[in-house]
Design a protein around this motif. Structure first.
Motif, short mmCIF file in Angstrom:
data_model
loop_
_atom_site.label_atom_id
_atom_site.label_comp_id
_atom_site.label_asym_id
_atom_site.label_seq_id
_atom_site.Cartn_x
_atom_site.Cartn_y
_atom_site.Cartn_z
N UNK A 130 -37.08 60.55 55.35
CA UNK A 130 -37.69 61.60 56.16
C UNK A 130 -37.42 61.39 57.65
N UNK A 131 -36.97 60.20 58.02
CA UNK A 131 -36.65 59.92 59.42
C UNK A 131 -35.46 58.96 59.46
N UNK A 132 -34.97 58.69 60.68
CA UNK A 132 -33.82 57.78 60.82
C UNK A 132 -34.18 56.40 60.27
N UNK A 133 -35.41 55.93 60.62
CA UNK A 133 -35.84 54.59 60.19
C UNK A 133 -35.91 54.53 58.66
N UNK A 135 -34.26 56.33 56.63
CA UNK A 135 -32.91 56.39 56.09
C UNK A 135 -32.27 54.99 56.09
N UNK A 136 -32.46 54.25 57.19
CA UNK A 136 -31.94 52.88 57.27
C UNK A 136 -32.57 52.02 56.17
N UNK A 137 -33.89 52.20 56.00
CA UNK A 137 -34.61 51.45 54.95
C UNK A 137 -34.03 51.77 53.57
N UNK A 138 -33.80 53.06 53.35
CA UNK A 138 -33.25 53.50 52.07
C UNK A 138 -31.87 52.87 51.84
N UNK A 139 -31.04 52.92 52.89
CA UNK A 139 -29.68 52.39 52.79
C UNK A 139 -29.71 50.88 52.49
N UNK A 140 -30.54 50.16 53.27
CA UNK A 140 -30.64 48.71 53.08
C UNK A 140 -31.17 48.40 51.68
N UNK A 141 -32.17 49.17 51.25
CA UNK A 141 -32.75 48.96 49.92
C UNK A 141 -31.72 49.16 48.82
N UNK A 142 -30.95 50.23 48.95
CA UNK A 142 -29.93 50.52 47.93
C UNK A 142 -28.88 49.40 47.87
N UNK A 143 -28.42 48.96 49.06
CA UNK A 143 -27.40 47.89 49.10
C UNK A 143 -27.96 46.60 48.49
#
Lengths: 206, 280
Positions: A130-133, A135-143
């Motif tokens: 829902x926000x840039x932060x 999105x970063x969390x989502x990306x890091x979590x997925x990786x």
């Protein structure tokens, strides 16, 4: 006096405990060890108080309030069964161990296993971009998740090392910052307690 | 000892406290010096506040949300659940348990004023007498001693997951409207927080356990992070002296950040004396 005496005791014990960590002294170290033993004795007494309250609450529910009577009855029956078997046969007896291994252990495991499902549902909410932060969390979590699963390496050979880097560098840096804040926060609370300004943990703190 | 910064510090202590104590303090010396420096900083700020120089500290949204959560529960006529977690009064979790109990005093007083039901749970039985007394006195201070009921304070079990199960039952059966969890939490943190979400409660979580903190961030509406847990009691009390100590906490953190910065730059340049001193 009602406030000053507990505060004085708290301050003296706190100073002794801190000194015990830094100073090796033949008088101080055994004294602090004995104080620790006294805490264990107090804990044992507190268990008794807790158990009495637990029984009283459940008996009241059955006899007076008449709410959740079935749950209260099960609690009391289970409690009585463990106390009777433990007191008569001893906690090392195979029958007691059987009760423990077939009732407590599976229930504990079930609850712990549930946390996996709870994690999934919480992660679903937290990982919505829902926000840039977020999105970063989502990306890091997925990786990180892909790095832990064999499929991650199949998709891209660098996934495990990238996942490890996230854990070792940004994650460790963040955790260390938290730990530093926690340590300083603890010290601040201790100073407030020693100087007698923090009275929230005393009932008559008002 | 050679004439290195470390050697000079050792020599200083030899002169000040004698050889015996120097030998004893070895390995913990830098920790002791930092502890003393941070403590002095906090005490200075505390006494500066006493002289009228009350510091302004930043807002803590999770603590401000406590009133909002209590208000919501009051409007809905449903209970507030407060958990001090699995901590006790000895070991590394003692301080965070005390911090949780400090906030409980404020929560209980507010709840008593609004006549909202309160349920307090904890895992360690030794916490029980203190929690019961704090809540009882809060009701007394609010002028409603009659509203205090001993069964508000519930010891459920000393086993971690039995405790979690009991709390889930309370959250669902008693239709809790606000769930405040401030204290030491372990593997049950996620279970309780998610059960609270499913029960529709506003949730405020706070713990010093860095492993469980992300679970609170994911599952709770508001989270007290790191030193905020310890500052919460002072923040709520609005006592200038306590706020002074909290401001000192920020200065101590600044000292830490500066040390890390200098150490990082020097270590990158191959100069290791800051790191050597911190190893003393």
């Amino acid at each position: 006096m009602k406030i000053k005496l507990p505060l004085a005791i708290t301050t003296i014990i706190l100073v002794l405990m801190v000194a015990d960590y830094f100073v090796k002294d033949p008088l101080l170290n055994p004294l602090v060890r004995d104080l620790t033993k006294a805490i264990l004795i107090m804990t044992a007494c507190a268990v008794g108080i807790g158990v009495i309250r637990l029984i009283k609450l459940n008996v009241d529910r059955i006899t007076v309030r008449k709410t959740n009577r079935l749950e209260s009855a099960i609690t009391l029956i289970a409690f009585a069964a463990f106390v009777i078997v433990g007191a008569i046969l001893g906690s090392g007896h195979p029958n007691y161990a059987y009760m423990f291994n077939t009732i407590i252990v599976p229930l504990d495991s079930t609850m712990f296993a549930l946390s996996g499902f709870y994690m999934a549902s919480a992660a679903y909410r937290a990982f919505r971009a829902r926000s840039e932060e977020a999105f970063v969390l989502l990306l890091a979590g997925v990786v990180v998740m892909l790095g832990q699963a064999p499929v991650g390496e199949v998709l891209w050979s660098a996934t495990p090392s990238l996942s490890q880097w996230i854990m070792d560098v940004p994650n460790t840096a963040g955790v260390r910052a938290l730990i530093m804040g926690i340590a300083i926060g603890m010290l601040s609370l201790t100073i407030r307690m020693i100087t007698g300004h923090e009275k929230g943990y005393l009932a008559s703190g008002e | 000892m050679q004439q290195t910064p470390c050697g000079l510090i050792y020599q200083l202590f030899t002169v000040c406290v004698g050889d015996d104590l120097l030998e004893i303090a070895k390995g913990t010396l830098s920790c002791l010096v930092l502890l003393a420096a941070c403590s002095i900083l906090m005490i200075i700020m505390l006494y500066a506040a006493r002289k009228g120089r009350v510091p302004k500290i930043r807002k803590i949204p999770a603590v401000d949300a406590i009133d909002e959560a209590i208000g919501r529960a009051t409007e809905m006529g449903r209970p507030v659940h407060y958990s001090t977690g699995t901590g006790d009064f000895y070991g590394y979790d003692a301080m965070v348990t005390i911090a949780g109990i400090s906030v409980l005093g404020y929560v209980a007083k507010k709840i008593a004023q609004y006549n909202t039901p309160l349920i307090v749970t904890f895992m360690s039985p030794e916490v029980e007498p203190v929690v019961a007394d704090v809540v009882k006195q809060a009701y007394l201070a609010a002028g409603r001693p009659d509203a205090f009921k001993p069964d508000m304070i519930r010891f459920i079990s000393q086993r971690q997951f039995a405790y979690a199960t009991g709390v889930i039952g309370i959250l669902n059966r008693e239709k809790v409207a606000a769930n405040v969890m401030i204290g030491h939490f372990m593997g049950e943190a996620m279970i309780i927080a998610e059960a609270g979400y499913m029960a529709g409660a506003v949730q405020i979580g706070g713990t010093a356990n860095t492993i469980q903190l992300p679970f609170f961030v994911a599952a709770c509406d508001y989270t007290l992070i790191s030193e905020e847990v310890y500052a919460a009691g002072a923040y709520l009390s609005k006592d200038p002296l306590q706020l002074g100590a909290v401001a000192g906490q920020d200065w101590a953190r600044l000292v830490g950040v500066v040390l890390i910065g200098i150490g990082t730059i020097l270590a990158t340049l191959g100069v290791t004396w800051v790191a050597d001193i911190l190893k003393l």
